[in-house]
Write a protein that holds these residues in place. Sequence first.
Motif, PDB file in Angstrom:
ATOM      1  N   HIS A 113     -13.439  -4.862 -11.023  1.00  0.00           N
ATOM      2  CA  HIS A 113     -13.722  -3.458 -11.337  1.00  0.00           C
ATOM      3  C   HIS A 113     -12.636  -2.524 -10.816  1.00  0.00           C
ATOM      4  CE1 HIS A 113     -17.699  -5.220 -12.009  1.00  0.00           C
ATOM      5  NE2 HIS A 113     -17.921  -4.201 -12.806  1.00  0.00           N
ATOM      6  N   ASP A 114     -11.628  -3.069 -10.178  1.00  0.00           N
ATOM      7  CA  ASP A 114     -10.462  -2.270  -9.805  1.00  0.00           C
ATOM      8  C   ASP A 114      -9.215  -3.104 -10.060  1.00  0.00           C
ATOM      9  OD1 ASP A 114     -10.280  -4.094  -7.698  1.00  0.00           O
ATOM     10  OD2 ASP A 114     -11.397  -2.791  -6.353  1.00  0.00           O
ATOM     11  N   TRP A 115      -8.082  -2.416 -10.097  1.00  0.00           N
ATOM     12  CA  TRP A 115      -6.816  -3.095 -10.389  1.00  0.00           C
ATOM     13  C   TRP A 115      -5.954  -3.042  -9.139  1.00  0.00           C
ATOM     14  CZ3 TRP A 115      -5.098  -3.249 -16.031  1.00  0.00           C
ATOM     15  CH2 TRP A 115      -4.146  -4.249 -16.204  1.00  0.00           C
ATOM     16  N   PHE A 133     -17.924   2.034  -4.268  1.00  0.00           N
ATOM     17  CA  PHE A 133     -18.430   0.822  -3.624  1.00  0.00           C
ATOM     18  C   PHE A 133     -17.658   0.479  -2.345  1.00  0.00           C
ATOM     19  CE2 PHE A 133     -20.041  -0.632  -7.960  1.00  0.00           C
ATOM     20  CZ  PHE A 133     -21.371  -0.449  -7.622  1.00  0.00           C
ATOM     21  N   GLU A 134     -16.468   1.065  -2.170  1.00  0.00           N
ATOM     22  CA  GLU A 134     -15.604   0.748  -1.009  1.00  0.00           C
ATOM     23  C   GLU A 134     -15.435  -0.769  -0.883  1.00  0.00           C
ATOM     24  OE1 GLU A 134     -16.884   2.683   2.512  1.00  0.00           O
ATOM     25  OE2 GLU A 134     -16.983   4.669   1.591  1.00  0.00           O
ATOM     26  N   VAL A 146     -20.420  -0.869   0.729  1.00  0.00           N
ATOM     27  CA  VAL A 146     -21.594   0.013   0.690  1.00  0.00           C
ATOM     28  C   VAL A 146     -22.155   0.046  -0.731  1.00  0.00           C
ATOM     29  CG1 VAL A 146     -20.735   1.465   2.570  1.00  0.00           C
ATOM     30  CG2 VAL A 146     -20.138   2.034   0.199  1.00  0.00           C
ATOM     31  N   PRO A 147     -23.486   0.222  -0.865  1.00  0.00           N
ATOM     32  CA  PRO A 147     -24.061   0.409  -2.209  1.00  0.00           C
ATOM     33  C   PRO A 147     -23.837   1.846  -2.673  1.00  0.00           C
ATOM     34  CG  PRO A 147     -25.785   0.462  -0.541  1.00  0.00           C
ATOM     35  CD  PRO A 147     -24.509   0.147   0.197  1.00  0.00           C
ATOM     36  N   HIS A 148     -24.021   2.073  -3.975  1.00  0.00           N
ATOM     37  CA  HIS A 148     -23.882   3.436  -4.503  1.00  0.00           C
ATOM     38  C   HIS A 148     -24.876   3.648  -5.627  1.00  0.00           C
ATOM     39  CE1 HIS A 148     -22.059   7.211  -5.687  1.00  0.00           C
ATOM     40  NE2 HIS A 148     -22.077   6.795  -6.940  1.00  0.00           N
ATOM     41  N   LEU A 203     -21.339  -7.174  -5.596  1.00  0.00           N
ATOM     42  CA  LEU A 203     -21.540  -8.393  -4.803  1.00  0.00           C
ATOM     43  C   LEU A 203     -20.236  -8.853  -4.175  1.00  0.00           C
ATOM     44  CD1 LEU A 203     -23.974 -10.480  -7.052  1.00  0.00           C
ATOM     45  CD2 LEU A 203     -24.503  -9.088  -5.040  1.00  0.00           C
ATOM     46  N   THR A 204     -20.315  -9.159  -2.899  1.00  0.00           N
ATOM     47  CA  THR A 204     -19.209  -9.764  -2.171  1.00  0.00           C
ATOM     48  C   THR A 204     -19.698 -11.070  -1.566  1.00  0.00           C
ATOM     49  OG1 THR A 204     -19.777  -8.639  -0.108  1.00  0.00           O
ATOM     50  CG2 THR A 204     -18.271  -7.490  -1.614  1.00  0.00           C
ATOM     51  N   GLU A 205     -18.772 -11.843  -1.047  1.00  0.00           N
ATOM     52  CA  GLU A 205     -19.135 -13.125  -0.440  1.00  0.00           C
ATOM     53  C   GLU A 205     -20.075 -12.902   0.744  1.00  0.00           C
ATOM     54  OE1 GLU A 205     -15.738 -15.268   0.848  1.00  0.00           O
ATOM     55  OE2 GLU A 205     -16.843 -17.102   1.285  1.00  0.00           O
ATOM     56  N   ASP A 206     -19.792 -11.874   1.556  1.00  0.00           N
ATOM     57  CA  ASP A 206     -20.631 -11.589   2.727  1.00  0.00           C
ATOM     58  C   ASP A 206     -22.033 -11.152   2.315  1.00  0.00           C
ATOM     59  OD1 ASP A 206     -18.512 -12.210   4.341  1.00  0.00           O
ATOM     60  OD2 ASP A 206     -17.837 -10.125   4.554  1.00  0.00           O
ATOM     61  N   TYR A 207     -22.125 -10.308   1.267  1.00  0.00           N
ATOM     62  CA  TYR A 207     -23.443  -9.823   0.829  1.00  0.00           C
ATOM     63  C   TYR A 207     -24.278 -10.982   0.281  1.00  0.00           C
ATOM     64  CZ  TYR A 207     -26.932  -6.815  -1.370  1.00  0.00           C
ATOM     65  OH  TYR A 207     -28.117  -6.212  -1.735  1.00  0.00           O
ATOM     66  N   ILE A 208     -23.630 -11.869  -0.479  1.00  0.00           N
ATOM     67  CA  ILE A 208     -24.353 -13.018  -1.050  1.00  0.00           C
ATOM     68  C   ILE A 208     -24.888 -13.912   0.065  1.00  0.00           C
ATOM     69  CG2 ILE A 208     -24.063 -15.105  -2.432  1.00  0.00           C
ATOM     70  CD1 ILE A 208     -21.993 -13.561  -4.104  1.00  0.00           C
TER      71      ILE A 208
END
Length: 373
Positions: free
Chosen positions: A49-51, A84-85, A89-91, A97-102
């Motif tokens: 979602h970002d470049w 989302f930083e 953080v959620p927005h 989803l990141t590896e840590d959040y999963i």
Amino acid sequence: MTGNSIKVATVARFIISCLLLFGIYSSAQAAEPGFRPDKVIMEHISDAHDWHFFTINNHPVVWHLPVILYVPKQGFTIFSSAKFEEGRVPHDGFQLLTEDYIEKHHLDPQKYLEGHIIAVHADGSPNLDKPVYDLSLTRNVIQMMLAAALMIFLFTGVAKRYQQAPHQAPHGWQNAIEPFVLFIRDDVARAFLGDKAEKYLPYLLTVFFFIWINALLGLIPGSANVPGNIAFTGVLALITLFFIVISSTKAYWGHMLWPPDVPIFVKFILIPVEILSFFTKPFALMIRLFANMLAGHLIIISILSLIFIFGGLAVAAGWGFSIVSVAFTVFMYFVELLVGLIQAYIFASLSALFISQAFETGHHHGSEEEAVI
């Protein structure tokens, strides 16, 4: 120094400059503690979602793309992916989803992939009962739009030149594009489709140049590997399947669903095989292009990652292996230039072949098996 030598030296300097730019990016990531080549490789070949172009002195150069989400009964939500930083953080009730959040929320990593967006409760916990449809302008989408704009610009200009001076010798981009257009017309469309070649030539030319231009753009360091995305190859394969279906004749379906001139008991063996072959054609198109275009990028990034793996063991080993690694990477770049062109040609050729089989009225089991394999 002759003109050809100057051109070769210019190309070489360009490639080495690109590789050095790629090296800056990779070295910046390698400088982070706990360098993980698998994570670096997946970040380069996956959509996002970002470049993230590169990082210099721990300062990432990132283009945050717009996030477009649709939730039934709630409607559309649009915001920048910077909110989302990077998944910290959620927005607005959504979480990247990141590896840590999963890991933290014990989500199934096979179902909930890193980089996807889900709905969350006010406390940030997953709200898996709320479906989220992601329609965002991701990195792959932006690059496909860029490739499409580039094609429109090039071919519109060339078409105007032919209209304004139809009897003059081609020059400029006409010289570069005309041989490929004639090749696809004469050796692909007319060779497989005969007198119906002109009807399908626009599609074959479009798919050929779209794959090739995306493959060339994907070789620019920091760009997206669009042809190595299975969603991209899958959609192209579905478009070819659409042309097969709308081009098919009654005899084609009769040959598939009730093969003529064979005993009854053989029909019950052939019918499932014929139906299966109908679906394996687009499947073969999808997998062939995806695997070939993904493999080259995996090899290049893996070779570059070896510099930092050896550098982690000993600085001298990293510098020493960098010579071998860069030399082999330059070689792979030239191979990738050729692979992109070949894969675009194969996709267009197989599409023409499969469409031509929809006109058939007799037995052609041999040609179908040969094409799918």
